[in-house]
Design an enzyme around this catalytic site. Sequence first.
Site, PDB file in Angstrom:
ATOM      1  N   THR A   1       5.346 -18.881 -20.168  1.00 51.89           N
ATOM      2  CA  THR A   1       5.384 -18.164 -19.125  1.00 51.89           C
ATOM      3  C   THR A   1       5.565 -16.927 -19.817  1.00 51.89           C
ATOM      4  O   THR A   1       7.084 -16.330 -20.647  1.00 51.89           O
ATOM      5  CB  THR A   1       6.371 -18.821 -17.804  1.00 51.89           C
ATOM      6  OG1 THR A   1       6.126 -18.275 -16.604  1.00 51.89           O
ATOM      7  CG2 THR A   1       8.122 -18.791 -17.994  1.00 51.89           C
ATOM      8  N   ILE A   2       5.374 -15.803 -18.978  1.00 51.97           N
ATOM      9  CA  ILE A   2       5.267 -14.515 -19.388  1.00 51.97           C
ATOM     10  C   ILE A   2       5.886 -13.513 -17.896  1.00 51.97           C
ATOM     11  O   ILE A   2       5.078 -13.907 -16.911  1.00 51.97           O
ATOM     12  CB  ILE A   2       3.823 -14.178 -19.729  1.00 51.97           C
ATOM     13  CG1 ILE A   2       3.109 -14.512 -20.588  1.00 51.97           C
ATOM     14  CG2 ILE A   2       3.836 -12.122 -20.253  1.00 51.97           C
ATOM     15  CD1 ILE A   2       3.398 -14.623 -22.458  1.00 51.97           C
ATOM     16  N   LYS A  16       6.597 -26.539   1.219  1.00 52.68           N
ATOM     17  CA  LYS A  16       6.817 -28.067   1.316  1.00 52.68           C
ATOM     18  C   LYS A  16       7.093 -29.342   1.075  1.00 52.68           C
ATOM     19  O   LYS A  16       7.399 -30.557   1.700  1.00 52.68           O
ATOM     20  CB  LYS A  16       5.371 -28.092  -0.331  1.00 52.68           C
ATOM     21  CG  LYS A  16       3.600 -27.168  -0.067  1.00 52.68           C
ATOM     22  CD  LYS A  16       2.918 -27.019  -1.302  1.00 52.68           C
ATOM     23  CE  LYS A  16       1.894 -26.337  -1.424  1.00 52.68           C
ATOM     24  NZ  LYS A  16       1.537 -26.435  -0.074  1.00 52.68           N
ATOM     25  N   SER A  32       3.407 -24.007  -9.647  1.00 54.02           N
ATOM     26  CA  SER A  32       1.627 -23.042 -11.101  1.00 54.02           C
ATOM     27  C   SER A  32       2.848 -23.024 -12.280  1.00 54.02           C
ATOM     28  O   SER A  32       3.572 -22.934 -12.499  1.00 54.02           O
ATOM     29  CB  SER A  32       1.542 -21.576 -10.120  1.00 54.02           C
ATOM     30  OG  SER A  32       0.384 -21.208 -11.643  1.00 54.02           O
ATOM     31  N   GLU A  33       1.189 -23.002 -13.549  1.00 53.31           N
ATOM     32  CA  GLU A  33       1.850 -22.961 -14.669  1.00 53.31           C
ATOM     33  C   GLU A  33       1.870 -20.928 -15.053  1.00 53.31           C
ATOM     34  O   GLU A  33       2.514 -21.259 -15.822  1.00 53.31           O
ATOM     35  CB  GLU A  33       0.944 -23.249 -16.081  1.00 53.31           C
ATOM     36  CG  GLU A  33      -0.740 -22.977 -15.322  1.00 53.31           C
ATOM     37  CD  GLU A  33      -1.410 -23.534 -14.188  1.00 53.31           C
ATOM     38  OE1 GLU A  33      -2.653 -23.514 -14.790  1.00 53.31           O
ATOM     39  OE2 GLU A  33      -0.975 -24.292 -13.671  1.00 53.31           O
ATOM     40  N   VAL A  39     -10.316 -21.536  -3.138  1.00 54.13           N
ATOM     41  CA  VAL A  39     -11.129 -22.528  -2.596  1.00 54.13           C
ATOM     42  C   VAL A  39     -11.435 -23.821  -3.708  1.00 54.13           C
ATOM     43  O   VAL A  39     -11.476 -24.854  -3.047  1.00 54.13           O
ATOM     44  CB  VAL A  39     -12.418 -21.673  -2.098  1.00 54.13           C
ATOM     45  CG1 VAL A  39     -13.624 -23.159  -0.832  1.00 54.13           C
ATOM     46  CG2 VAL A  39     -11.489 -21.132  -0.255  1.00 54.13           C
ATOM     47  N   GLY A  42      -7.917 -20.040   0.759  1.00 56.79           N
ATOM     48  CA  GLY A  42      -7.899 -18.319   0.312  1.00 56.79           C
ATOM     49  C   GLY A  42      -8.514 -17.618   1.974  1.00 56.79           C
ATOM     50  O   GLY A  42      -8.379 -18.295   2.795  1.00 56.79           O
ATOM     51  N   CYS A  97      -1.979 -14.175   0.628  1.00 56.75           N
ATOM     52  CA  CYS A  97      -2.991 -15.196   0.780  1.00 56.75           C
ATOM     53  C   CYS A  97      -3.642 -14.774   2.158  1.00 56.75           C
ATOM     54  O   CYS A  97      -5.155 -14.413   2.605  1.00 56.75           O
ATOM     55  CB  CYS A  97      -3.185 -16.264   1.234  1.00 56.75           C
ATOM     56  SG  CYS A  97      -1.620 -17.560   1.446  1.00 56.75           S
ATOM     57  N   GLY A 152      -8.886 -23.413   4.813  1.00 51.71           N
ATOM     58  CA  GLY A 152      -7.529 -24.922   4.832  1.00 51.71           C
ATOM     59  C   GLY A 152      -7.492 -26.305   5.407  1.00 51.71           C
ATOM     60  O   GLY A 152      -9.007 -26.186   6.708  1.00 51.71           O
TER      61      GLY A 152
END
Length: 490
Positions: free
Chosen positions: A26-27, A162, A178-179, A231, A254, A286, A460
């Site tokens: 991770t950057i 969530k 997310s990675e 999407v 999106g 979003c 969604g």
Amino acid sequence: MSRMAEQQLYIHGGYTSATSGHTFETINPANGNVLATVQAAGREDVDRAVKSAQQGQKIWAAMTAMERSRILRRAVDILRERNDELAKLETLDTGKAYSETSTVDIVTGADVLEYYAGLIPSLEGSQIPLRETSFVYTRREPLGVVAGIGAWNYPIQIALWKSAPALAAGNAMIFKPSEVTPLTALKLAEIYSEAGLPDGVFNVLPGVGAETGQYLTEHPGIAKVSFTGGVASGKKVMANSAASSLKEVTMELGGKSPLIVFDDADLELAADIAMMANFFSSGQVCTNGTRVFVPAKCKAAFEQKILARVERIRADDVFDPQTNFGPLVSFPHRDNVLRYIAKGKEEGARVLCGGDVLKGDGFDNGAWVAPTVFTDCSDDMTIVREEIFGPVMSILIYESEDEVIRRANDTDYGLAAGIVTADLNRAHRVIHQLEAGICWINTWGESPAEMPVGGYKHSGIGRENGVMTLQSYTQVKSIQVEMAKFQSIF
């Protein structure tokens, strides 16, 4: 900041090594430095996380509503105590200005958790009389083990959006961040454990979406998947979830949202709203209102007000309290946004400002893109039709109310919409005709815990936040009771 220790998975109340042997980095997008190496969960890790969650969920669901509420409230207190620490980590991982992460990301996430902690005792069934000797009663029961798959733009906030309703309803959650931005979800898992959440009720599995995420969506032990992202990815998640075991899904996808400025609007207010709808969080929201519709006669004046406000954007050291604009989340994403900007120029849109990377000391090593405003845009341009997810505003002109409503709705997306007007009758008349799940009148962007958020069309399925989301993490059981002697026809 020096490089962090290698990050592991969080399963059953503690850190554990991934069995896959795979890792990713991770950057920090502000300067290109590697923050940490992160272990990626494989199929075996998903299996043991599900088994852990199944064990923990039974303990969690057996607790009283007030016991669960108190544990989640303790987590809220810890989140608020550690706000600054978490905000600094979020800034390093996402590139967002600390002035934003310290006042929005953790704060709003904690608010949602507090909201659902308070709603837990309200989960109740109903009693339905049938006749003198018989009645039906219903129970709202948890789904069991659910999965959350997060996006990279609001990592800890999405993890809380969530997990809060899922846990409040008595479920266990396996969360895959997310990675691109995996770090704060792991800290959230620590906080839940510290607050007293039973082991296994919130497990975190970093990993690549096409692998770890797919394993989660296909796993038969998971009852529901809540996904935030693009999407195309959402369609794959939904297809896998249905094909494997008919999982329930919530999809927050999106948008290409319209912001309509009417001719009676205060243009100062309209320009302020347009700026927030396009450049907050460097445009990586979003719900951004990237299609800004302005009456033809107001276009020149509106453009000047936008230019004046762009001049006031402060892009600098992301930890400077005066900075309000950071880099994009990653170098691949920066390059994608630049491709869209090049496409806008190629298709004939006029660059009012920006249109390139930011250059100079402090910018050259990071994923910085200048705030960009296109004008003289048309509805068929790529920058007007496709989600860019960066600091790119498109200004379009219109002549009539009917025309702008039609054009605003001419999109596959339907996440958000907004209008600026002094006419209350027009405000409600128009907003009721816009095909979007989240709408604002004379404001933009706020999504409080009480407000259901989600999209129409390709933006969604289902909602996050609000009472209905708590209920969506339950299943209804109907029980008929007969007090008279049963009569058989045989």
